[in-house]
Design a protein around this motif. Structure first.
Motif, mmCIF file in Angstrom:
data_model
loop_
_atom_site.group_PDB
_atom_site.id
_atom_site.type_symbol
_atom_site.label_atom_id
_atom_site.label_comp_id
_atom_site.label_asym_id
_atom_site.label_seq_id
_atom_site.Cartn_x
_atom_site.Cartn_y
_atom_site.Cartn_z
ATOM 1 N N GLU A 93 -9.680 15.272 -12.585
ATOM 2 C CA GLU A 93 -8.359 14.736 -13.028
ATOM 3 C C GLU A 93 -7.404 15.762 -13.128
ATOM 4 O OE1 GLU A 93 -6.750 13.915 -17.707
ATOM 5 O OE2 GLU A 93 -8.765 13.989 -17.218
ATOM 6 N N ILE A 94 -6.241 15.321 -12.398
ATOM 7 C CA ILE A 94 -5.094 15.874 -12.347
ATOM 8 C C ILE A 94 -3.862 15.342 -13.001
ATOM 9 C CG2 ILE A 94 -4.874 15.115 -10.012
ATOM 10 C CD1 ILE A 94 -3.177 17.717 -9.185
ATOM 11 N N ASN A 95 -3.631 15.674 -14.157
ATOM 12 C CA ASN A 95 -2.429 15.115 -14.863
ATOM 13 C C ASN A 95 -2.872 13.296 -15.205
ATOM 14 O OD1 ASN A 95 -1.187 17.492 -13.601
ATOM 15 N ND2 ASN A 95 0.415 17.118 -15.114
ATOM 16 N N ASP A 96 -1.990 12.647 -14.625
ATOM 17 C CA ASP A 96 -2.287 11.483 -14.627
ATOM 18 C C ASP A 96 -3.287 10.448 -13.613
ATOM 19 O OD1 ASP A 96 -0.406 11.562 -12.753
ATOM 20 O OD2 ASP A 96 0.924 9.574 -13.478
ATOM 21 N N LYS A 97 -3.861 11.180 -12.998
ATOM 22 C CA LYS A 97 -4.552 10.775 -11.846
ATOM 23 C C LYS A 97 -6.129 11.145 -12.059
ATOM 24 C CE LYS A 97 -5.749 9.286 -7.456
ATOM 25 N NZ LYS A 97 -5.682 7.636 -7.264
ATOM 26 N N THR A 98 -7.055 10.227 -12.009
ATOM 27 C CA THR A 98 -8.648 10.678 -12.085
ATOM 28 C C THR A 98 -9.202 10.070 -10.702
ATOM 29 O OG1 THR A 98 -8.398 10.587 -14.374
ATOM 30 C CG2 THR A 98 -10.390 10.296 -13.542
ATOM 31 N N ILE A 99 -10.134 10.906 -10.198
ATOM 32 C CA ILE A 99 -10.811 10.813 -8.864
ATOM 33 C C ILE A 99 -12.291 10.697 -9.115
ATOM 34 C CG2 ILE A 99 -11.312 11.093 -6.564
ATOM 35 C CD1 ILE A 99 -8.508 12.311 -6.317
ATOM 36 N N THR A 100 -13.124 9.825 -9.146
ATOM 37 C CA THR A 100 -14.485 9.804 -9.506
ATOM 38 C C THR A 100 -15.230 9.513 -7.783
ATOM 39 O OG1 THR A 100 -14.163 8.705 -11.437
ATOM 40 C CG2 THR A 100 -16.389 8.754 -10.515
ATOM 41 N N SER A 101 -16.124 10.822 -7.625
ATOM 42 C CA SER A 101 -16.950 10.898 -6.459
ATOM 43 C C SER A 101 -18.440 10.811 -6.869
ATOM 44 C CB SER A 101 -16.437 12.134 -5.718
ATOM 45 O OG SER A 101 -15.180 12.087 -5.491
ATOM 46 N N SER A 121 0.715 -1.021 -0.017
ATOM 47 C CA SER A 121 0.044 -0.081 -0.142
ATOM 48 C C SER A 121 0.884 1.285 0.019
ATOM 49 C CB SER A 121 -0.973 -0.064 1.386
ATOM 50 O OG SER A 121 0.064 -0.118 2.505
ATOM 51 N N VAL A 122 1.812 1.197 -0.904
ATOM 52 C CA VAL A 122 2.616 2.470 -1.290
ATOM 53 C C VAL A 122 1.808 3.540 -1.667
ATOM 54 C CG1 VAL A 122 4.829 3.207 -2.028
ATOM 55 C CG2 VAL A 122 4.902 1.072 -1.419
ATOM 56 N N VAL A 123 1.935 4.703 -1.144
ATOM 57 C CA VAL A 123 1.317 6.097 -1.473
ATOM 58 C C VAL A 123 2.045 6.640 -2.523
ATOM 59 C CG1 VAL A 123 0.105 8.013 -0.923
ATOM 60 C CG2 VAL A 123 -0.425 5.898 0.626
ATOM 61 N N PRO A 124 1.439 6.792 -3.719
ATOM 62 C CA PRO A 124 2.449 7.556 -4.669
ATOM 63 C C PRO A 124 2.464 9.120 -4.282
ATOM 64 C CG PRO A 124 0.399 6.752 -5.709
ATOM 65 C CD PRO A 124 0.203 6.450 -4.465
ATOM 66 N N SER A 125 3.577 9.489 -4.468
ATOM 67 C CA SER A 125 3.808 10.925 -3.960
ATOM 68 C C SER A 125 3.330 11.916 -5.192
ATOM 69 C CB SER A 125 5.312 11.155 -3.813
ATOM 70 O OG SER A 125 6.244 11.030 -4.894
ATOM 71 N N PHE A 126 3.195 13.204 -4.739
ATOM 72 C CA PHE A 126 2.770 14.424 -5.577
ATOM 73 C C PHE A 126 4.000 14.715 -6.262
ATOM 74 C CE2 PHE A 126 1.515 18.326 -7.174
ATOM 75 C CZ PHE A 126 0.545 18.401 -7.364
ATOM 76 N N SER A 127 4.307 14.289 -7.718
ATOM 77 C CA SER A 127 5.489 14.640 -8.039
ATOM 78 C C SER A 127 5.297 15.476 -9.362
ATOM 79 C CB SER A 127 6.317 13.650 -8.453
ATOM 80 O OG SER A 127 5.629 12.637 -9.226
ATOM 81 N N VAL A 128 4.210 16.241 -9.466
ATOM 82 C CA VAL A 128 3.894 17.152 -10.975
ATOM 83 C C VAL A 128 4.468 18.446 -10.565
ATOM 84 C CG1 VAL A 128 2.181 18.051 -12.186
ATOM 85 C CG2 VAL A 128 1.773 15.838 -11.055
ATOM 86 N N MET A 141 -3.171 23.369 -3.272
ATOM 87 C CA MET A 141 -4.081 22.710 -2.425
ATOM 88 C C MET A 141 -4.039 21.256 -3.016
ATOM 89 S SD MET A 141 -7.884 24.782 -2.817
ATOM 90 C CE MET A 141 -8.654 23.928 -1.710
ATOM 91 N N ALA A 142 -3.936 20.866 -4.285
ATOM 92 C CA ALA A 142 -3.822 19.550 -4.607
ATOM 93 C C ALA A 142 -2.445 18.849 -4.179
ATOM 94 C CB ALA A 142 -3.787 19.234 -6.061
ATOM 95 N N LYS A 143 -1.481 19.672 -4.090
ATOM 96 C CA LYS A 143 -0.255 19.198 -3.693
ATOM 97 C C LYS A 143 -0.186 18.880 -2.097
ATOM 98 C CE LYS A 143 4.690 20.209 -3.404
ATOM 99 N NZ LYS A 143 5.675 20.761 -4.155
ATOM 100 N N SER A 144 -0.944 19.851 -1.375
ATOM 101 C CA SER A 144 -0.814 19.798 0.020
ATOM 102 C C SER A 144 -1.733 18.578 0.556
ATOM 103 C CB SER A 144 -1.526 21.172 0.678
ATOM 104 O OG SER A 144 -2.647 21.109 0.333
ATOM 105 N N ILE A 145 -2.698 18.121 -0.250
ATOM 106 C CA ILE A 145 -3.510 16.920 0.255
ATOM 107 C C ILE A 145 -3.239 15.703 -0.468
ATOM 108 C CG2 ILE A 145 -5.626 18.310 0.806
ATOM 109 C CD1 ILE A 145 -6.973 17.313 -1.814
ATOM 110 N N ASN A 146 -1.951 15.841 -1.329
ATOM 111 C CA ASN A 146 -1.647 14.833 -2.103
ATOM 112 C C ASN A 146 -2.595 13.950 -2.920
ATOM 113 O OD1 ASN A 146 -0.124 12.917 -3.716
ATOM 114 N ND2 ASN A 146 0.540 11.776 -1.535
ATOM 115 N N VAL A 147 -3.352 14.464 -3.730
ATOM 116 C CA VAL A 147 -4.515 14.140 -4.579
ATOM 117 C C VAL A 147 -4.521 12.436 -4.991
ATOM 118 C CG1 VAL A 147 -5.701 16.017 -5.104
ATOM 119 C CG2 VAL A 147 -3.836 15.198 -6.632
ATOM 120 N N TYR A 148 -2.748 12.249 -4.945
ATOM 121 C CA TYR A 148 -2.521 10.820 -5.647
ATOM 122 C C TYR A 148 -2.711 9.921 -4.510
ATOM 123 C CZ TYR A 148 -0.403 12.834 -9.702
ATOM 124 O OH TYR A 148 -0.224 13.251 -11.028
#
Length: 188
Positions: free
Chosen positions: A132-140, A38-45, A100-107
């Protein structure tokens, strides 16, 4: 002797498992337990490569793409032309969204994420968001139609909702949004 070999093998196996970043148990489709990392990807954009796309609405009919500046009020029309609901808009504070996206690490958020967990508030109809943020998509899906964040939502959910509402409210309060006609179809 057999007990020493067993102890040695057990110790080796334990050390191997403990050396992994993080392991968790989960059930696969067949119902058997498996171990997964369960390695959490980091925000590297990089900030200069950052873009976002937000789609929202009862029927996911509104959207904005920061790469193209395309703002769509609705994609469902009856008598009007679809072009009447499309505008070009330069998002004014994209750096704020990046931070904001970086501070909460949307990844670190699941691809299917319900940010109103813990809240008993429901609305009918409900609204869906696709972020969608670069290569990450979150559906709610099935989120209540609200302009504020309920107190009983988790802290993690509050941060994500704040990000979505910041973007959505900025778009819906823009002159470009207001200049487009009201949708002919609110929802089916």
């Amino acid at each position: 002797m057999k007990s020493k070999v067993f102890l040695l093998l057990s110790s080796t196996m334990c050390l191997t498992l403990c050396s992994c970043n993080s392991l968790s148990e989960s059930k696969n489709n067949s119902g058997s337990l498996t171990l997964s990392s369960s390695v959490v990807p980091s925000f590297s954009v990089a900030q200069e490569d950052f873009y976002f796309v937000l789609t929202w609405g009862v029927q996911k009919d509104s959207s904005y793409d920061s790469r193209t500046g395309t703002l769509i009020k609705t994609k469902y029309v009856r008598e009007r032309q679809p072009e009447e609901y499309i505008a070009t808009y330069q998002y004014p504070n994209i750096n704020e969204i990046y931070e904001m996206a970086k501070s909460i690490n949307v990844y670190s958020y699941a691809d299917d994420y319900y940010p109103y967990e813990g809240s008993l508030i429901m609305t009918s109809p409900s609204v869906d968001y696709v972020f969608e943020i670069n290569d990450k998509t979150i559906t709610s899906n099935d989120c209540p139609i609200l302009n504020e964040i309920p107190d009983d939502v988790t802290e993690r959910g509050k941060k994500y909702i704040a990000l979505l509402l910041t973007i959505r409210n900025t778009l819906m309060n823009s002159d470009e949004w207001k200049a487009m006609p009201d949708p002919e179809i609110l929802y089916a």
